[in-house]
Scaffold this motif. Structure first.
Motif, PDB file in Angstrom:
ATOM      1  N   LYS A 126       0.851  -1.171   0.000  1.00  0.00           N
ATOM      2  CA  LYS A 126       0.000   0.000   0.000  1.00  0.00           C
ATOM      3  C   LYS A 126       0.897   1.235   0.000  1.00  0.00           C
ATOM      4  O   LYS A 126       1.814   1.342   0.816  1.00  0.00           O
ATOM      5  N   ALA A 127       0.640   2.154  -0.906  1.00  0.00           N
ATOM      6  CA  ALA A 127       1.414   3.384  -0.982  1.00  0.00           C
ATOM      7  C   ALA A 127       0.996   4.337   0.134  1.00  0.00           C
ATOM      8  O   ALA A 127      -0.182   4.485   0.434  1.00  0.00           O
ATOM      9  N   LEU A 128       1.978   4.957   0.753  1.00  0.00           N
ATOM     10  CA  LEU A 128       1.747   5.979   1.768  1.00  0.00           C
ATOM     11  C   LEU A 128       2.365   7.257   1.226  1.00  0.00           C
ATOM     12  O   LEU A 128       3.587   7.374   1.143  1.00  0.00           O
ATOM     13  N   ASP A 129       1.522   8.195   0.810  1.00  0.00           N
ATOM     14  CA  ASP A 129       1.973   9.415   0.150  1.00  0.00           C
ATOM     15  C   ASP A 129       2.772  10.292   1.113  1.00  0.00           C
ATOM     16  O   ASP A 129       2.264  10.748   2.126  1.00  0.00           O
ATOM     17  N   THR A 130       4.038  10.535   0.766  1.00  0.00           N
ATOM     18  CA  THR A 130       4.908  11.374   1.586  1.00  0.00           C
ATOM     19  C   THR A 130       5.263  12.679   0.872  1.00  0.00           C
ATOM     20  O   THR A 130       6.125  13.421   1.343  1.00  0.00           O
ATOM     21  N   THR A 131       4.584  12.964  -0.228  1.00  0.00           N
ATOM     22  CA  THR A 131       4.952  14.080  -1.091  1.00  0.00           C
ATOM     23  C   THR A 131       5.100  15.389  -0.334  1.00  0.00           C
ATOM     24  O   THR A 131       6.070  16.104  -0.506  1.00  0.00           O
ATOM     25  N   ARG A 132       4.156  15.725   0.506  1.00  0.00           N
ATOM     26  CA  ARG A 132       4.192  17.004   1.224  1.00  0.00           C
ATOM     27  C   ARG A 132       4.370  16.828   2.730  1.00  0.00           C
ATOM     28  O   ARG A 132       4.050  17.717   3.503  1.00  0.00           O
ATOM     29  N   LEU A 133       4.889  15.682   3.122  1.00  0.00           N
ATOM     30  CA  LEU A 133       4.989  15.391   4.542  1.00  0.00           C
ATOM     31  C   LEU A 133       6.379  15.695   5.091  1.00  0.00           C
ATOM     32  O   LEU A 133       7.382  15.596   4.391  1.00  0.00           O
TER      33      LEU A 133
ATOM     34  N   THR B 137       5.910   6.833  -0.474  1.00  0.00           N
ATOM     35  CA  THR B 137       5.959   7.156  -1.900  1.00  0.00           C
ATOM     36  C   THR B 137       5.849   8.647  -2.120  1.00  0.00           C
ATOM     37  O   THR B 137       5.092   9.333  -1.432  1.00  0.00           O
ATOM     38  N   LYS B 138       6.611   9.134  -3.088  1.00  0.00           N
ATOM     39  CA  LYS B 138       6.495  10.524  -3.544  1.00  0.00           C
ATOM     40  C   LYS B 138       5.808  10.508  -4.900  1.00  0.00           C
ATOM     41  O   LYS B 138       6.152   9.722  -5.773  1.00  0.00           O
TER      42      LYS B 138
ATOM     43  N   THR C 287       8.895   5.209  -4.956  1.00  0.00           N
ATOM     44  CA  THR C 287       9.073   4.805  -3.567  1.00  0.00           C
ATOM     45  C   THR C 287      10.354   5.437  -3.024  1.00  0.00           C
ATOM     46  O   THR C 287      11.369   5.502  -3.716  1.00  0.00           O
ATOM     47  N   LEU C 288      10.300   5.910  -1.790  1.00  0.00           N
ATOM     48  CA  LEU C 288      11.475   6.510  -1.166  1.00  0.00           C
ATOM     49  C   LEU C 288      12.599   5.490  -1.020  1.00  0.00           C
ATOM     50  O   LEU C 288      12.343   4.306  -0.778  1.00  0.00           O
ATOM     51  N   THR C 289      13.817   5.947  -1.140  1.00  0.00           N
ATOM     52  CA  THR C 289      14.966   5.113  -0.815  1.00  0.00           C
ATOM     53  C   THR C 289      15.140   5.101   0.696  1.00  0.00           C
ATOM     54  O   THR C 289      14.551   5.924   1.412  1.00  0.00           O
ATOM     55  N   VAL C 290      15.972   4.218   1.189  1.00  0.00           N
ATOM     56  CA  VAL C 290      16.220   4.158   2.628  1.00  0.00           C
ATOM     57  C   VAL C 290      16.814   5.478   3.121  1.00  0.00           C
ATOM     58  O   VAL C 290      16.458   5.963   4.199  1.00  0.00           O
TER      59      VAL C 290
END
Length: 173
Positions: free
Chosen positions: A1-8, A36-37, A50-53
């Motif tokens: 499941k994607a968790l949107d981190t674009t503006r977080l 995910t961005k 997906t974000l890298t570590v």
């Protein structure tokens, strides 16, 4: 499941993650959340990445040494195990066991503050201690009553697991 981190940022990500952690999950099920961005190109097409570590640890403002970040593979897993109180787990891959081990030992000084909010309420330990768990050496963050609150260890020389309980560690190892 994607968790949107674009503006977080750290606090808003932890709040969004806490909502996921409190969701009703089937008992003993596993849910993988992918930070995910989302980006739009000039034509308006949206792409997800997906974000890298390194990006994930930066988002958490984790006090991790650079050698540990470089020792970890870019892909990682952050997930939830469905229980009456859902459990968070993180899985990282590495090709540099010794560097990862040394980096994790150094990270212990801030690990509780960096990851505690992802793991849930009540992560207020006083010290780390060694333990053997299912024939694996792990490090446990314990409280004053010697209760384990968070633990980390290697499933094998390439797989680092961080979670809050020994049963989840065994299931994902």
């Amino acid at each position: 499941k994607a968790l949107d981190t674009t503006r977080l940022v750290r606090d808003t990500f932890i709040t969004a993650f806490a909502r996921e952690r409190s969701a009703l999950l089937a008992l003993s099920s596993f849910t993988v959340l992918m930070p995910t961005k989302f980006q739009r190109d000039a034509e308006g097409t949206e792409t997800a990445r997906t974000l890298t570590v390194a990006e994930f640890l930066s988002l958490l403002e984790a006090g991790v040494r650079g050698d540990l970040v470089r020792a970890l593979a870019p892909e990682f897993v952050v997930g939830l195990r469905g229980l009456p109180e859902n459990r968070t787990f993180l899985i990282f891959k590495t090709n540099y066991y010794q560097t990862t081990l040394a980096g994790m030992l150094a990270w212990e000084s801030t690990l509780q503050n960096d990851l505690g909010p992802l793991m849930g309420e009540g992560i207020n330990g006083t010290h780390f201690a060694d333990r053997t768990l299912y024939n694996r050496d792990v490090r446990e963050l314990r409280d004053a009553n010697e209760q384990a609150l968070l633990l980390w260890g290697f499933a094998d020389k390439q797989t680092l697991i961080i979670t809050t309980d020994s049963d989840t560690f065994a299931k994902v190892a």
